[in-house]
Write a protein that holds these residues in place. Structure first.
Motif, PDB file in Angstrom:
ATOM      1  N   TRP A 131       9.143  16.641  -5.521  1.00 10.79           N
ATOM      2  CA  TRP A 131       8.349  15.675  -4.747  1.00 10.79           C
ATOM      3  C   TRP A 131       8.312  14.292  -5.379  1.00 10.79           C
ATOM      4  N   GLN A 132       8.463  14.213  -6.703  1.00 13.10           N
ATOM      5  CA  GLN A 132       8.444  12.904  -7.360  1.00 13.10           C
ATOM      6  C   GLN A 132       9.576  12.009  -6.861  1.00 13.10           C
ATOM      7  N   VAL A 138       0.834  -1.205   0.000  1.00 13.71           N
ATOM      8  CA  VAL A 138       0.000   0.000   0.000  1.00 13.71           C
ATOM      9  C   VAL A 138       0.868   1.255   0.000  1.00 13.71           C
ATOM     10  N   LEU A 139       1.977   1.231   0.725  1.00 19.05           N
ATOM     11  CA  LEU A 139       2.893   2.371   0.723  1.00 19.05           C
ATOM     12  C   LEU A 139       3.382   2.667  -0.695  1.00 19.05           C
ATOM     13  N   ALA A 140       3.759   1.630  -1.412  1.00 19.89           N
ATOM     14  CA  ALA A 140       4.234   1.825  -2.785  1.00 19.89           C
ATOM     15  C   ALA A 140       3.118   2.376  -3.680  1.00 19.89           C
ATOM     16  N   VAL A 141       1.906   1.914  -3.459  1.00 20.30           N
ATOM     17  CA  VAL A 141       0.772   2.349  -4.285  1.00 20.30           C
ATOM     18  C   VAL A 141       0.391   3.801  -4.006  1.00 20.30           C
ATOM     19  N   VAL A 142       0.465   4.239  -2.751  1.00 23.29           N
ATOM     20  CA  VAL A 142       0.014   5.596  -2.425  1.00 23.29           C
ATOM     21  C   VAL A 142       1.102   6.659  -2.544  1.00 23.29           C
ATOM     22  N   ALA A 143       2.334   6.270  -2.825  1.00 19.99           N
ATOM     23  CA  ALA A 143       3.449   7.228  -2.828  1.00 19.99           C
ATOM     24  C   ALA A 143       3.211   8.430  -3.748  1.00 19.99           C
ATOM     25  N   PHE A 144       2.821   8.196  -4.977  1.00 20.10           N
ATOM     26  CA  PHE A 144       2.575   9.315  -5.902  1.00 20.10           C
ATOM     27  C   PHE A 144       1.243  10.014  -5.630  1.00 20.10           C
ATOM     28  N   PRO A 145       0.138   9.276  -5.414  1.00 21.09           N
ATOM     29  CA  PRO A 145      -1.124   9.963  -5.106  1.00 21.09           C
ATOM     30  C   PRO A 145      -1.061  10.803  -3.830  1.00 21.09           C
ATOM     31  N   TYR A 146      -0.276  10.369  -2.859  1.00 17.92           N
ATOM     32  CA  TYR A 146      -0.134  11.113  -1.603  1.00 17.92           C
ATOM     33  C   TYR A 146       0.296  12.553  -1.885  1.00 17.92           C
ATOM     34  N   PHE A 147       1.361  12.704  -2.637  1.00 18.54           N
ATOM     35  CA  PHE A 147       1.847  14.054  -2.936  1.00 18.54           C
ATOM     36  C   PHE A 147       0.944  14.790  -3.907  1.00 18.54           C
ATOM     37  N   ILE A 155      -6.058   9.570   6.044  1.00 17.95           N
ATOM     38  CA  ILE A 155      -6.272   8.265   5.403  1.00 17.95           C
ATOM     39  C   ILE A 155      -4.949   7.532   5.187  1.00 17.95           C
ATOM     40  N   VAL A 156      -3.925   8.247   4.763  1.00 21.39           N
ATOM     41  CA  VAL A 156      -2.636   7.593   4.524  1.00 21.39           C
ATOM     42  C   VAL A 156      -2.028   7.101   5.839  1.00 21.39           C
ATOM     43  N   GLN A 157      -2.432   7.693   6.943  1.00 20.31           N
ATOM     44  CA  GLN A 157      -1.944   7.213   8.235  1.00 20.31           C
ATOM     45  C   GLN A 157      -2.408   5.779   8.491  1.00 20.31           C
ATOM     46  N   MET A 159      10.009   6.580  -1.314  1.00 21.57           N
ATOM     47  CA  MET A 159       9.014   5.817  -0.559  1.00 21.57           C
ATOM     48  C   MET A 159       8.805   4.430  -1.174  1.00 21.57           C
ATOM     49  N   ILE A 160       8.775   4.368  -2.487  1.00 25.67           N
ATOM     50  CA  ILE A 160       8.585   3.087  -3.172  1.00 25.67           C
ATOM     51  C   ILE A 160       9.783   2.171  -2.940  1.00 25.67           C
ATOM     52  N   ILE A 161      10.983   2.729  -2.989  1.00 26.23           N
ATOM     53  CA  ILE A 161      12.185   1.925  -2.714  1.00 26.23           C
ATOM     54  C   ILE A 161      12.145   1.400  -1.273  1.00 26.23           C
ATOM     55  N   GLY A 162      11.785   2.257  -0.327  1.00 25.18           N
ATOM     56  CA  GLY A 162      11.658   1.823   1.062  1.00 25.18           C
ATOM     57  C   GLY A 162      10.615   0.732   1.213  1.00 25.18           C
ATOM     58  N   ALA A 163       9.503   0.864   0.504  1.00 25.49           N
ATOM     59  CA  ALA A 163       8.456  -0.159   0.546  1.00 25.49           C
ATOM     60  C   ALA A 163       8.959  -1.478  -0.029  1.00 25.49           C
ATOM     61  N   ALA A 164       9.724  -1.410  -1.102  1.00 20.44           N
ATOM     62  CA  ALA A 164      10.260  -2.632  -1.719  1.00 20.44           C
ATOM     63  C   ALA A 164      11.244  -3.340  -0.788  1.00 20.44           C
ATOM     64  N   VAL A 165      12.093  -2.567  -0.128  1.00 26.67           N
ATOM     65  CA  VAL A 165      13.043  -3.154   0.832  1.00 26.67           C
ATOM     66  C   VAL A 165      12.272  -3.787   1.990  1.00 26.67           C
ATOM     67  N   GLY A 166      11.287  -3.068   2.509  1.00 25.34           N
ATOM     68  CA  GLY A 166      10.476  -3.599   3.606  1.00 25.34           C
ATOM     69  C   GLY A 166       9.711  -4.848   3.207  1.00 25.34           C
ATOM     70  N   LEU A 167       9.174  -4.855   2.003  1.00 21.09           N
ATOM     71  CA  LEU A 167       8.435  -6.025   1.515  1.00 21.09           C
ATOM     72  C   LEU A 167       9.362  -7.225   1.360  1.00 21.09           C
ATOM     73  N   ALA A 168      10.531  -7.004   0.771  1.00 23.35           N
ATOM     74  CA  ALA A 168      11.492  -8.106   0.590  1.00 23.35           C
ATOM     75  C   ALA A 168      11.925  -8.675   1.937  1.00 23.35           C
TER      76      ALA A 168
END
Length: 180
Positions: free
Chosen positions: A144-145, A61-70, A87-89, A151-160
């Motif tokens: 911001w991009q 979800v973190l990876a999915v919301v990274a761009f819409p969040y900003f 909501i993102v919280q 955020m997506i990289i952090g999500a990928a590391v966390g997921l792995a």
């Protein structure tokens, strides 16, 4: 993630967005109120669906919301910003709710306290603490991009890392044989 509660204040009060500090603090306080209920809920839910599974979902979800969040913060519309932060919280709660149990059950009984404490604190030093500083640098130099990509990289590391752990949420972790 300190990012959601510290950097967002700086971001929405910047010249680009232009919200007042009072509004920013109120928005983060409302998000904290959401987490007051969401963290225990997701902790309880992790007992049913598995901590690893729920934590992995939070990373996705973190990876999915990274761009819409900003994109939503960038609207500059106070109600949209407030709802976005609140909501993102929930994404943060999805990971934070099961986190303590997930970390604790990753270590056998004799190492549980030290391993969980050391792992949690090292993660704060390496990833959590510097995240707002890195985001500030990325915003200044790349926009911001770049923060969304971070955020997506952090999500990928966390997921792995999460997927590399065995799922111990349904076993008796007091039996050290579960760790062999």
């Amino acid at each position: 993630m300190p990012f959601y509660t510290t950097f967002v204040i700086t971001y929405i009060t910047s010249e680009t967005i232009g919200m007042s500090k009072t509004f920013a603090f109120a928005a983060v306080t409302c998000a904290a109120a959401v987490e007051l209920f969401a963290i225990p809920y997701f902790g309880h839910l992790s007992d049913r669906v598995g901590r690893r599974r729920l934590y992995a979902l939070g990373a996705i979800v973190l990876a999915v919301v990274a761009f819409p969040y900003f994109a939503l913060l960038n609207t500059g519309i106070p109600l949209v910003i407030l709802l976005t932060i609140m909501i993102v919280q929930l994404q943060h709660s999805t990971e934070y709710g099961p986190q303590a149990a997930l970390i604790a059950e990753s270590f056998p009984t004799g190492l549980r306290y030290g391993g969980a404490g050391l792992g949690y604190q090292l993660a704060s030093i390496v990833a959590g603490g510097p995240a707002p500083l890195i985001a500030t640098w990325l915003l200044h130099d790349y926009g911001w991009q770049a923060i969304s990509i971070f955020m997506i990289i952090g999500a990928a590391v966390g997921l792995a890392a999460t997927l590399a752990l065995p799922d111990r949420s349904k076993i008796d972790i007091s039996d050290d044989a579960a760790y062999r």
